[in-house]
Design a protein around this motif. Structure first.
Motif, mmCIF file in Angstrom:
data_model
loop_
_atom_site.group_PDB
_atom_site.id
_atom_site.type_symbol
_atom_site.label_atom_id
_atom_site.label_comp_id
_atom_site.label_asym_id
_atom_site.label_seq_id
_atom_site.Cartn_x
_atom_site.Cartn_y
_atom_site.Cartn_z
ATOM 1 N N PHE A 1 6.921 -9.225 3.224
ATOM 2 C CA PHE A 1 6.007 -8.563 4.062
ATOM 3 C C PHE A 1 5.946 -7.036 4.114
ATOM 4 C CE2 PHE A 1 5.825 -6.959 8.568
ATOM 5 C CZ PHE A 1 4.480 -7.254 8.836
ATOM 6 N N PRO A 2 6.848 -6.429 3.660
ATOM 7 C CA PRO A 2 6.794 -4.832 3.461
ATOM 8 C C PRO A 2 5.622 -4.398 2.768
ATOM 9 C CG PRO A 2 8.793 -5.127 3.564
ATOM 10 C CD PRO A 2 8.147 -6.740 3.333
ATOM 11 N N MET B 1 -2.240 -4.018 3.635
ATOM 12 C CA MET B 1 -2.975 -3.994 5.154
ATOM 13 C C MET B 1 -3.278 -2.564 5.791
ATOM 14 S SD MET B 1 -1.565 -7.500 6.926
ATOM 15 C CE MET B 1 -3.054 -8.194 7.670
ATOM 16 N N ARG B 2 -2.411 -1.784 5.757
ATOM 17 C CA ARG B 2 -2.726 -0.397 6.289
ATOM 18 C C ARG B 2 -3.795 0.270 5.209
ATOM 19 N NH1 ARG B 2 2.949 -0.706 6.770
ATOM 20 N NH2 ARG B 2 3.265 0.405 4.764
ATOM 21 N N PHE B 3 -3.598 0.064 3.823
ATOM 22 C CA PHE B 3 -4.552 0.682 3.046
ATOM 23 C C PHE B 3 -5.804 0.080 3.470
ATOM 24 C CE2 PHE B 3 -7.080 -0.226 -0.663
ATOM 25 C CZ PHE B 3 -7.329 1.196 -1.123
ATOM 26 N N LEU B 4 -5.886 -1.044 3.566
ATOM 27 C CA LEU B 4 -7.385 -1.554 4.002
ATOM 28 C C LEU B 4 -8.095 -1.084 5.552
ATOM 29 C CD1 LEU B 4 -7.035 -5.237 2.036
ATOM 30 C CD2 LEU B 4 -8.550 -3.264 1.347
ATOM 31 N N GLN B 5 -6.983 -1.057 6.274
ATOM 32 C CA GLN B 5 -7.564 -0.767 7.648
ATOM 33 C C GLN B 5 -7.837 0.900 7.481
ATOM 34 O OE1 GLN B 5 -3.899 -1.363 10.071
ATOM 35 N NE2 GLN B 5 -5.065 -2.464 11.373
ATOM 36 N N ARG B 6 -7.008 1.777 6.734
ATOM 37 C CA ARG B 6 -7.655 3.254 6.680
ATOM 38 C C ARG B 6 -8.875 3.126 5.926
ATOM 39 N NH1 ARG B 6 -2.306 3.541 4.903
ATOM 40 N NH2 ARG B 6 -2.752 3.925 2.821
#
Length: 152
Positions: free
Chosen positions: A127-128, A134-139
């Motif tokens: 998960f980490p 996922m955070r990368f893609l959100q940014r």
């Protein structure tokens, strides 16, 4: 020189500088106003010249938005970030909506390709690691539905 000749000379200088900028890439109207104002041209004269360029179809926020969407999508940027950048450039929301809707971009495929380019072909094991990706893609400007589709 008379005042009328001074005004015409300034408008010609503004038009030349604007055309030089437009020759390099498309610009939004507001973006050109900001760039030209840095050269100490009178704002009302800048707007008169740019209105003429719009009338001559040499300056178009629609073309700028379409070119931006295509260019940024090729570089792996998502629609959320593209929308924010276009809004900052002064493009209206209706023009942005149309440019995004008319683009042929497959946002899920673009997000997947951006993930793979950054992190490699292997999928996250824990998960980490998944959360980091996922955070990368959100940014990069991808929304929750696009993220879910990439990781499903």
């Amino acid at each position: 020189m008379s005042d009328d000749e001074d005004i015409q000379a300034e408008r010609l200088a503004i038009r030349k500088r604007a055309m030089d900028l437009l020759a390099r890439r498309e610009h939004a109207y507001k973006e050109l106003v900001t760039k030209l104002a840095k050269h100490e041209h009178a704002r009302d004269e800048i707007e008169i010249v740019l209105d003429g360029l719009v009338d001559d179809d040499l300056l178009s926020d629609v073309r700028f938005a379409e070119a931006s969407v295509a260019s940024k999508a090729r570089r792996g940027v998502g629609p959320v970030r593209i929308r924010a950048e276009l809004m900052q450039a002064g493009v209206t929301e209706s023009v942005i909506d149309t440019a995004l809707a008319d683009s042929e971009a497959d946002w899920v495929a673009i997000a997947g390709a951006a993930r793979e380019k950054r992190f490699g072909p292997d999928w996250p094991e824990d998960f980490p690691t998944k959360a980091k990706q996922m955070r990368f893609l959100q940014r990069r400007g991808f929304d929750g539905d696009q993220l879910a589709a990439v990781f499903d």
